[in-house]
Write an enzyme that holds these catalytic residues in place. Structure first.
Site, short mmCIF file in Angstrom:
data_model
loop_
_atom_site.label_atom_id
_atom_site.label_comp_id
_atom_site.label_asym_id
_atom_site.label_seq_id
_atom_site.Cartn_x
_atom_site.Cartn_y
_atom_site.Cartn_z
CD GLU A 5 -2.77 -1.39 0.14
OE1 GLU A 5 -2.91 -0.43 -0.65
OE2 GLU A 5 -3.39 -2.45 0.01
CB CYS B 66 -1.16 7.06 1.55
SG CYS B 66 -2.57 6.09 2.12
#
Length: 473
Positions: free
Chosen positions: A221, A255
């Site tokens: 991720e 993110c």
């Protein structure tokens, strides 16, 4: 019940811990749902019984992080993840019937979800609970053991989480590892049955290289530059307000925060004006406002200042929405216009409250801009007309997408979360998280009466007749 490690399972304490967890898994390779549910409920109780202490630890690590923001962005999402696993997990672990095809009847086929063994989870600093406990929920629901490496940049949160996990789970079931980057590198090199890493694309390369030595399957991720596209006929003020919310949460240290905004040429000044007015409403008395998060460290703050100054020197214009306080590492959002494409601001993931505006003339131009760059972790579209929504959905590739919203796709219970290409691989959350930490084992069961012998050597007339029949139909 706490279990001590044998003194010399291995000279390497990390490898020793992995050995202990793998031995424990082999003694109970397929926990019943009641056992898994008990572990999930214990995790939920631990997190929520210690919510204030965990929020205070995060506040201390960041220098300032709002307890309300922690509750919204970490605890609410975690509660939904755990509750969803408890509600659906028993169904997820049931075997799934599959077709055998006409030539293998009356045999039977099924998929049996099976725990993998020991999962490794590497946690970043920006959302230490959500990105540590979230994957753990999926691993526990799938029946695994887990080792978790927390970030050294949130030492108080990491130490408290380690102590709470140790009180809640035996060490041969779930264990937290803390330490510096060298510990993280050794952790990633362990032969886990699955490794999930959340962090930067640069470190993702190193993690994947380390895992490849053991052929450890990985879920990465990562991040990248997530675009936001304001359509020509979008509700403009709403789009600006929404993007500002997505960019100010955790001071942009997310993110999936919008990294740059594509907007119709000529609307830059209107965007800045609306963003400045809205920011003043969201965070009055900014420097003393306790709802806004500080930048995690002096090094990260200095990097943001450096890439903004570099863009300014290259011809960009900076439009701060509020004051800055270097000592407290508080940085109000800065809108950037006319930033050259070769600057770090436009090349690197920003991970902070800087927001470049990129004007476009046609939707085709905007799509070409997005598609000429690495595939992002998220893409945000503001539009109400079906044609624009359909085109952007079909003609771009991203880890996830929200329409007329930012960030919220990560909180949708039924949606997986993951990247694509440079922004990651694999996914978790909900059923996809359960599947990530499971081996979906195909099982074929032959019927007592079957035709297998008719296609065995010696290959004669009957065999040729059957093969011709199979090829024909």
């Amino acid at each position: 019940m706490k279990q001590d490690l044998p003194e010399s399972v291995s000279r390497d304490p990390l490898a020793a811990l992995l050995d202990v967890q793998r031995d424990a898994f082999l003694r109970e390779p397929f926990p019943a749902w009641e056992v898994r549910a008990r572990h999930l409920r214990a995790l939920r109780a631990m997190l929520f019984d210690n919510r204030d202490a965990l929020a205070e630890a995060m506040n201390a690590d960041f220098g300032q992080r709002s307890k309300a923001e922690v509750t919204l962005s970490e605890f609410v999402v975690l509660k939904q993840e755990i509750d969803g696993a408890l509600k659906h997990g028993a169904r997820w672990m049931k075997p799934q019937r599959r077709s055998v095809g006409k030539w293998l009847r009356p045999g039977r086929a099924r998929i049996v979800p099976q725990p993998l063994g020991v999962a490794g989870i590497v946690v970043p600093w920006n959302y230490p609970l959500l990105l540590g406990a979230g994957p753990l929920v999926c691993a526990l629901a799938a029946g695994n053991r887990a080792m978790i490496k927390m970030s050294e940049l949130t030492p108080r949160t990491s130490a408290l989480f380690e102590a709470l996990i140790e009180k809640t789970f035996s060490r041969d079931h779930v264990a937290v590892v803390n330490g510096d980057a060298s510990v993280g590198a050794a952790f990633a090199a362990l032969p886990f049955d699955h490794l999930l890493f959340t962090g930067s694309t640069r470190i993702g390369h190193e993690v994947m290289r380390a895992a490849s030595a053991n052929l450890t399957p990985v879920t990465l991720e990562l991040g990248g530059k997530s675009p936001a596209l304001i359509g020509e006929h979008a509700r403009f003020d709403y789009a600006v307000d929404s993007l500002l919310l997505g960019k100010t949460l955790n001071a942009g240290q997310t993110c999936i925060a919008p990294d740059y905004v594509l907007l119709p040429r000529g609307q830059e000044a209107a965007f800045i004006e609306r963003a400045r007015a809205r920011f003043a409403q969201l965070y009055p008395d900014f420097l003393d406002n306790r709802d806004y998060t500080s930048i995690i460290s002096a090094r990260h703050y200095e990097r943001l200042v450096r890439i903004a100054d570099e863009a300014l020197a290259a011809g960009a214009q900076l439009h701060p929405l509020g004051a800055q306080d270097e000592a407290a590492r508080r940085m109000a959002p800065v809108i950037v216009t006319d930033a050259p494409a070769n600057t770090a601001l436009m090349q690197e993931e920003i991970f902070g409250p800087l927001l470049p505006l990129v004007p476009y003339d046609t939707l085709d131009d905007a799509l070409r801009y997005v598609n000429s760059r690495a595939r992002p972790l998220a893409l945000y579209l503001y539009a109400d007309d079906a044609r624009t929504i359909e085109r952007v959905t079909r003609e771009t590739i991203a880890g996830g997408m929200s329409v007329n919203e930012t960030l919220m796709h990560i909180a949708a219970e039924g949606l997986p979360f993951g990247g694509v290409g440079a922004s990651g691989m694999g996914a978790y959350h909900g059923y996809e998280g359960f599947a990530t930490f499971s081996k979906l084992k195909p099982v074929f069961t032959q019927a007592r009466l079957n035709a297998r012998g008719l296609i065995a050597p010696p290959y004669g007339l009957i065999f040729r007749f059957l093969i011709n029949l199979m090829m024909k139909f």
